[in-house]
Scaffold this motif. Structure first.
Motif, PDB file in Angstrom:
ATOM      1  N   CYS A   1      -5.491   1.080   3.224  1.00 41.15           N
ATOM      2  CA  CYS A   1      -6.350   1.552   2.228  1.00 41.15           C
ATOM      3  C   CYS A   1      -7.808   0.847   2.274  1.00 41.15           C
ATOM      4  CB  CYS A   1      -5.702   0.377   1.042  1.00 41.15           C
ATOM      5  SG  CYS A   1      -5.387  -1.209   0.784  1.00 41.15           S
TER       6      CYS A   1
ATOM      7  N   GLY B   1      -1.600   2.240  -5.591  1.00 46.05           N
ATOM      8  CA  GLY B   1      -1.675   1.266  -4.873  1.00 46.05           C
ATOM      9  C   GLY B   1      -2.757   0.310  -5.081  1.00 46.05           C
TER      10      GLY B   1
ATOM     11  N   ASP C   1     -10.232   5.615  -0.369  1.00 45.69           N
ATOM     12  CA  ASP C   1      -9.295   5.852  -1.247  1.00 45.69           C
ATOM     13  C   ASP C   1      -9.411   6.932  -1.475  1.00 45.69           C
ATOM     14  OD1 ASP C   1      -9.320   2.258  -2.640  1.00 45.69           O
ATOM     15  OD2 ASP C   1      -8.395   2.804  -1.171  1.00 45.69           O
TER      16      ASP C   1
ATOM     17  N   HIS D   1       1.857   3.874  -1.265  1.00 49.14           N
ATOM     18  CA  HIS D   1       1.521   5.598  -2.779  1.00 49.14           C
ATOM     19  C   HIS D   1       2.530   6.238  -3.671  1.00 49.14           C
ATOM     20  CE1 HIS D   1      -3.198   4.755  -1.613  1.00 49.14           C
ATOM     21  NE2 HIS D   1      -2.409   3.449  -0.519  1.00 49.14           N
TER      22      HIS D   1
ATOM     23  N   THR E   1       0.318   5.219   4.746  1.00 53.66           N
ATOM     24  CA  THR E   1      -1.466   5.495   5.090  1.00 53.66           C
ATOM     25  C   THR E   1      -1.479   4.623   6.300  1.00 53.66           C
ATOM     26  OG1 THR E   1      -2.419   3.711   3.734  1.00 53.66           O
ATOM     27  CG2 THR E   1      -2.371   6.118   2.268  1.00 53.66           C
TER      28      THR E   1
ATOM     29  N   CYS F   1       0.902  -1.362   0.334  1.00 49.90           N
ATOM     30  CA  CYS F   1      -0.288  -0.141   0.487  1.00 49.90           C
ATOM     31  C   CYS F   1       0.789   1.177   0.253  1.00 49.90           C
ATOM     32  CB  CYS F   1      -1.004   0.158   1.028  1.00 49.90           C
ATOM     33  SG  CYS F   1      -2.338  -1.044   1.136  1.00 49.90           S
TER      34      CYS F   1
END
Lengths: 167, 472
Positions: free
Chosen positions: B228, B33, B293, B26, B65, B24
């Motif tokens: 995510c 992702g 998201d 990004h 995240t 995940c």
């Protein structure tokens, strides 16, 4: 502004008032920053420092106007007069006397009923079906719904209204 | 090899599996992702179209995240948590409201035994430590649908804490590897639901229905171990299946029996956590994933453009596919928690400490509940794989589609065909047909017996495979 300063000074000679929300506060420990002192004297509830609140009362036990404003917002009570604030400070001082007791190593009680367990009710339906009665208390109803304003109506902002305008 | 098929455009958003491409992380500028590993048939997040066009810029920063979930599940019980009013989804407004629910003075809360049992079952199923003594608190805030001005909850000492929930996601280049991950459960607590507000913008008023006020809720607080939308969706789906298997809650998101709030923040690896925003009012698993998201991307873009993230509450506008700030939330709330003075502690027992001569109606035995727990979804899946030799992915699809497992088992009972063949037929041909016709398993014109017979004929080589498909 001057009037407010005068009022703040007047509160000082209310006697020796100890510092509010001291470190030994067991409720602060239980809930972190958002605890409640649990005073029962007045209808108004005081809460010690939270993340975004104004500072707790200083030495001498004065409650700042900022804190009063914050409490009014939270509890929707009206500290309409100096006397009400004075009463609050007295209540805090009264409760502070609890600190005289040594409670090191003693588990705080949640309720005086701790020697008994909560009663468990069987999962049966026995109430409700009284819409008419329940709605009777409301002046305005629309098709069996209670009516409320579209959202919470925010209080006027600090500074725009003198907190003691009607004392 | 059969690959799981998802129903297209179904608001309930069933998630068989989650496909994740390489974790995940990004990247700056190119929104890669989780979105780009989307399952077949699922409509993708708006950003996805960009990522194939853009290439990562040089000197890009990676973002980490953090997503934390709070799940509220309505307990499946006859009466409410603290009163004897009926619990029912659609009923005439304010017809299921007792004097306590309306918060009339002089009324007191009386705890419902069934709700406590549901909480203990859920705690055990999620590997939590069940607190033998738990306490009730008041959480104060003002809103028209909360007549008392406070909600009775269990903030300090909840009924269960420190558990875990395992879930599986597919990773790897060809989405063929199934990885098991764990999310920690911080606590499970009993609390009251609030009433329902209907906003009438035309007449500038809100209509309040208290039928739902006081219904028992299980709040499951998850640690922010997720990263995510797809992980969140898988976790919520698994939780839904567990609650449904236990009978603790029907967990139907469309009917509001399962509500999820997500807390999202981003930060650079090695740096402290960023400011988080809360996204509420998510009423389907699909929207949950999309909202998370979107919010992640919004936060990343905002920070990269030199802006800052406000600690605010947002809601998801599913028509626009974006999160918007919620009105009526003024800054940080101070809930002024205090112990509920009208309720003594809730004490639970196990076999070793049962009080002698106690009224069985007043005593809840944790061991007894543990022994009577039904089969949990993960155990069912393992059993299917072991018994029928199917792939784990297949077991996921069988459980995720409502009624499909029962259908499959009924077919198995009546047919002599090989399990693998039955699996293939049920998951591909049968399910594919249902999706095409947009039918649920319960609406299927084909009965298990009919399919079983068909497969028997096929097995005996009486008919050919293509003929069989046509007949179906």
């Amino acid at each position: 502004m001057l009037a407010r300063t005068v009022r703040v000074r007047l509160r000082a000679p209310l006697g020796r008032l100890r510092e509010f929300a001291s470190k030994a506060d067991p409720w602060a420990k239980a809930w972190g920053s958002s605890a409640d002192g649990g005073q029962g004297q007045e209808a108004e509830r005081a809460s010690p420092r939270t993340r975004s609140t104004p500072a707790a009362p200083q030495e001498g036990g004065r409650v700042s106007a900022e804190l009063i404003e914050h409490l009014q917002r939270l509890a929707l009570v009206d500290f309409g007069s100096r006397e009400a604030v004075a009463r609050l400070e007295k209540a805090i001082a009264f409760a502070d006397r609890l600190h005289a007791v040594d409670t090191d190593g003693v588990e705080p009680m949640a309720s005086v009923l701790e020697d008994r367990c909560v009663y468990l009710r069987a999962d049966n339906v026995g109430e409700g079906s009284c819409a008419e009665e329940v709605l009777q208390n409301s002046r305005h109803i629309v098709e069996e719904y209670f009516v409320a304003p579209p959202g919470n109506i925010p209080l006027p902002k600090l500074g725009k209204q003198d907190p003691f305008s009607h004392s | 090899m059969a690959a799981p098929i998802l129903r297209r455009g179904f608001p309930g958003g069933r998630w068989a599996l989650v496909w994740i491409h390489g974790g995940c992380r990004h990247r700056n500028g190119a929104p890669t992702g989780p979105t780009h590993g989307s399952t077949r048939g699922r409509s993708s997040v708006a950003q996805q179209s960009l990522q194939t066009a853009q290439k990562p810029r040089k000197g890009e920063h990676k973002w980490e995240t953090v997503v934390g979930l709070e799940v509220h599940a309505q307990i499946s019980s006859n009466s409410k948590l603290f009163s004897g009013s009926k619990v029912c989804f659609a009923a005439p407004p304010n017809s299921l409201v007792s004097f306590f629910d309306a918060s009339l003075p002089g009324t007191l809360p009386v705890l419902n035994r069934r709700c406590v049992e549901a909480a203990v079952m859920t705690g055990l199923a999620l590997n939590c430590r069940i607190n033998k003594k738990s306490l009730f608190d008041r959480k104060h805030y003002f809103y028209a649908d909360l007549p008392a001005g406070y909600q009775i909850t269990q903030q300090r000492l909840p009924i269960a804490a420190q558990g875990s929930l395992k879930y599986s996601i597919c990773t790897g280049q060809r989405r063929s590897q199934m990885v098991t991950k764990t999310v920690r459960i911080k606590q499970i607590q009993l609390e009251q639901d609030s009433g329902k507000s209907l906003h009438d913008d035309l007449r500038c008023q809100t209509l309040v229905d208290l039928n739902r006020a006081g219904v028992g809720l299980l709040e499951v607080v998850l640690e922010p171990d997720l990263c995510c939308g797809e992980e969140a969706a898988t976790v919520v789906r698994e939780l839904q299946l567990i609650l449904q298997a236990l009978g603790a809650s029907q967990a139907n998101m469309a009917e509001g029996q399962l509500r999820v709030d997500a807390n999202i923040s981003v930060h650079h690896p090695g740096e402290p956590l960023g400011v988080r925003t809360e996204v509420k009012n998510l009423n389907s698993i699909r929207f949950l994933a999309k909202a998370i998201d979107y919010e992640i991307q919004r936060q990343i873009s905002e920070l990269e453009n030199g802006g800052e993230i406000l600690n605010e509450t947002r809601s998801f506008d599913h028509k626009l596919g974006c999160t918007v700030p919620m009105r009526d939330k003024e800054g940080e709330q101070d809930y002024r928690f205090m112990p509920e003075p009208n309720l003594p502690p809730l004490v639970l027992y196990d076999t070793s400490c049962l009080p002698a001569g106690a009224d069985p109606q007043q005593v809840i035995n944790i061991d007894r509940i543990r022994d009577s727990l039904p089969e949990l979804p993960s155990v069912t899946r393992d059993r299917l794989v072991g018994e029928y030799g199917m792939l784990p992915e297949h077991s996921f699809v069988l459980l995720n589609e409502v009624g499909l497992l029962e259908f499959f088992q009924n077919v198995m009972k009546e047919t002599r065909a090989e399990p693998k063949k039955v699996t293939n037929w049920v998951l591909n041909t049968f399910l594919g047909y249902l999706k095409q016709q947009n039918l649920a398993v319960s609406e299927s014109p084909v009965t298990p017996s009919a399919l079983a017979e068909l497969l028997n004929l096929l097995d005996r080589k009486v008919i050919s495979s293509s003929a069989a498909k046509q007949r179906a």
